[in-house]
Design an enzyme around this catalytic site. Structure first.
Site, PDB file in Angstrom:
ATOM      1  N   GLY A 232       0.898  -1.202   0.030  1.00  0.00           N
ATOM      2  CA  GLY A 232      -0.025  -0.055  -0.012  1.00  0.00           C
ATOM      3  C   GLY A 232       0.854   1.135   0.152  1.00  0.00           C
TER       4      GLY A 232
ATOM      5  N   THR B   3       6.539  -6.674   2.232  1.00  0.00           N
ATOM      6  CA  THR B   3       7.627  -6.242   1.382  1.00  0.00           C
ATOM      7  C   THR B   3       8.915  -6.883   1.743  1.00  0.00           C
ATOM      8  OG1 THR B   3       6.177  -4.564   0.644  1.00  0.00           O
ATOM      9  CG2 THR B   3       8.600  -4.548   0.109  1.00  0.00           C
TER      10      THR B   3
ATOM     11  N   THR C 255       4.890   2.755   5.982  1.00  0.00           N
ATOM     12  CA  THR C 255       3.309   2.271   6.144  1.00  0.00           C
ATOM     13  C   THR C 255       2.617   3.126   7.206  1.00  0.00           C
ATOM     14  OG1 THR C 255       1.721   0.797   6.939  1.00  0.00           O
ATOM     15  CG2 THR C 255       3.862   0.194   7.815  1.00  0.00           C
TER      16      THR C 255
ATOM     17  N   ASP D  56       0.435   2.324   8.852  1.00  0.00           N
ATOM     18  CA  ASP D  56       0.119   1.381   9.980  1.00  0.00           C
ATOM     19  C   ASP D  56       1.355   1.496  11.171  1.00  0.00           C
ATOM     20  OD1 ASP D  56      -1.783   0.652   8.170  1.00  0.00           O
ATOM     21  OD2 ASP D  56      -0.906  -1.181   7.689  1.00  0.00           O
TER      22      ASP D  56
ATOM     23  N   MET E 174      -7.738   3.508   9.708  1.00  0.00           N
ATOM     24  CA  MET E 174      -6.841   2.506   9.044  1.00  0.00           C
ATOM     25  C   MET E 174      -5.771   1.997  10.103  1.00  0.00           C
ATOM     26  SD  MET E 174      -6.394   2.848   5.172  1.00  0.00           S
ATOM     27  CE  MET E 174      -7.450   2.052   3.946  1.00  0.00           C
TER      28      MET E 174
ATOM     29  N   HIS F 160      -4.973  -1.682   9.628  1.00  0.00           N
ATOM     30  CA  HIS F 160      -4.902  -3.087   9.379  1.00  0.00           C
ATOM     31  C   HIS F 160      -4.999  -3.877  10.952  1.00  0.00           C
ATOM     32  CE1 HIS F 160      -3.250  -6.811   7.222  1.00  0.00           C
ATOM     33  NE2 HIS F 160      -4.191  -6.707   6.815  1.00  0.00           N
TER      34      HIS F 160
HETATM   35  O1  F6P Z   1      -1.041  -0.984   5.064  1.00  0.00           O
HETATM   36  C1  F6P Z   1      -1.789   0.145   4.644  1.00  0.00           C
HETATM   37  C2  F6P Z   1      -3.347   0.066   4.713  1.00  0.00           C
HETATM   38  O2  F6P Z   1      -3.775   1.214   4.108  1.00  0.00           O
HETATM   39  C3  F6P Z   1      -3.994  -0.546   5.801  1.00  0.00           C
HETATM   40  O3  F6P Z   1      -4.175   0.304   6.878  1.00  0.00           O
HETATM   41  C4  F6P Z   1      -5.364  -0.939   5.355  1.00  0.00           C
HETATM   42  O4  F6P Z   1      -5.799  -2.176   6.000  1.00  0.00           O
HETATM   43  C5  F6P Z   1      -4.552  -1.541   4.002  1.00  0.00           C
HETATM   44  O5  F6P Z   1      -3.780  -1.011   3.470  1.00  0.00           O
HETATM   45  C6  F6P Z   1      -5.788  -1.483   2.794  1.00  0.00           C
HETATM   46  O6  F6P Z   1      -5.147  -2.203   1.802  1.00  0.00           O
HETATM   47  P1  F6P Z   1      -5.522  -1.917   0.230  1.00  0.00           P
HETATM   48  O7  F6P Z   1      -4.778  -0.862  -0.261  1.00  0.00           O
HETATM   49  O8  F6P Z   1      -4.963  -3.298  -0.593  1.00  0.00           O
HETATM   50  O9  F6P Z   1      -6.891  -1.603   0.092  1.00  0.00           O
END
Ligand code: F6P
Length: 348
Positions: free
Chosen positions: A17, A119, A139, A141, A183, A185
């Site tokens: 992401g 990654t 990230t 997160d 967000m 995760h």
């Molecule tokens: O890891 C970053 C993030 O935005 C998380 O917070 C979220 O759960 C996930 O990616 C969303 O993933 P995608 O971009 O695959 O929808």
């Protein structure tokens, strides 16, 4: 696979992401590699897909100018996991083999993999296939194991905090309970930091088991002490039924149990967009420049990291497959509890 007599030739990719600061990191690696070490720099398009498909661009120093403040990534990204779908029946080629072939064909001395946990895991596996790799943790997160902080996090905290600030005024005007989903995760870092910075009354994190009755008790207690509105910050990763968002689940439950009007906001991808904060620009630049130094020193198979605000490296072998989650005894949580912030677990 390194050749110390010639100037080094390196590749850079951004995977997983996206987040603010990726371009600052690309610029940090690239400029240091070119200006300080005389290396040649290639950029792979769309993460590991670029290596599988031999899809790359040459990055000259001039192309690295003017990108520091840009959100997203000039290289593009993808969630391609080459080892997960290792036998690609369609084209009959093993993806990791194709990556190794690209690396050899291009005469690379190292690949810099900028990304999150997934990654880093892939980078480590490519190291085992014989590639020289250096990882840079990013990230929103903030959950990459082995470092105190990832770039992208500070920018996302700012965006989420701004959103919570805005909810305060409308919640107050209408005397409502506002639920905002953040967000992160499986990790609660983003919800915790933005929730505290935004003055959230209740903060629900995946790492702490919450009880909806406890949440409602807190809201009712606020109501009775002339605080007729509440802000509930929920991390997307908290327990909730499939098919409903975390915010929708908590919102419906609060309205049912308390009878107080609720509204929900799912902040979503806004948290990953736009220009990085100054702190993220600096962090990404530090990481990038240090990654180039690691390559020059042939310190491969490592991820650059920050520990106690000092740059260091950790072996990728140690990072892969782990998550850095919020500890229940994290000092910030304890301080917040003492100020009356609820984490939904008080009356369990
Ligand atoms: O890891 C970053 C993030 O935005 C998380 O917070 C979220 O759960 C996930 O990616 C969303 O993933 P995608 O971009 O695959 O929808």
């Amino acid at each position: 696979m390194s050749n110390s007599t010639k100037p080094k030739r390196i590749g850079i990719l951004t995977a997983g992401g996206d987040c603010p600061g990726l371009n600052a990191a690309i610029r940090g690696v690239g400029k240091t590699a070119i200006v300080e070490y005389g290396m040649e720099v290639l950029g792979f398009n769309a993460g590991y897909s670029g290596m599988i498909n031999n899809d790359y661009i040459h990055l000259k120093e001039s192309q690295l100018s003017g990108i520091l403040t840009l959100g997203g990534t000039i290289l593009g990204t993808s969630r391609e996991k080459p080892f997960k779908t290792s036998k690609n029946e369609k084209d009959g080629e093993h993806k990791p083999d194709r990556i190794v072939q690209t690396y050899k064909d291009l005469g690379l001395d190292c690949v810099v993999c900028i990304g999150g946990n997934g990654t880093m895991k892939t980078a480590n596996m490519l190291g085992k296939e014989g590639l020289n790799v250096v990882g840079i943790p990013k990230t929103i997160d903030n959950d990459v194991w082995g470092t105190d902080v990832t770039f992208g996090f500070d920018s996302a905290v700012q965006i989420a905090t701004d959103a919570i600030d805005r909810l305060h005024t409308t919640a107050n005007s209408h005397q409502r309970v506002m639920i905002i989903e953040i967000m992160g995760h499986h990790a609660g870092w983003l919800a915790l930091y933005s929730g505290l910075a935004g003055g959230g009354d209740i903060i629900l994190l995946p790492e702490l088991e919450y009880n909806i009755r406890s949440v409602c008790k807190k809201i009712e207690a606020r109501y009775e002490s002339n605080k007729p509105y509440s802000i509930v910050v929920v991390a997307e990763g908290i327990g909730h039924p499939k098919g409903s968002s975390a915010a929708a689940h908590v919102s419906e439950a609060i309205q049912t149990y308390t009878g107080i009007e609720t509204r929900q906001t799912v902040l979503g991808y806004i948290q990953r967009g736009g220009s990085p904060t100054p702190m993220d620009r600096i962090l990404a630049t530090r990481y990038g420049a240090f990654a180039a130094q690691c390559i020059a020193e042939e310190n491969f198979g490592t991820m650059v990291a920050i520990k106690n605000n000092e740059l260091t490296t950790v072996p990728l072998e140690e990072v892969g497959g782990k998550l850095r989650l919020v500890d229940a005894n994290f000092p910030l949580i304890q301080k917040a509890r003492k100020m009356g912030v609820s984490f939904g677990d008080e009356y369990l």
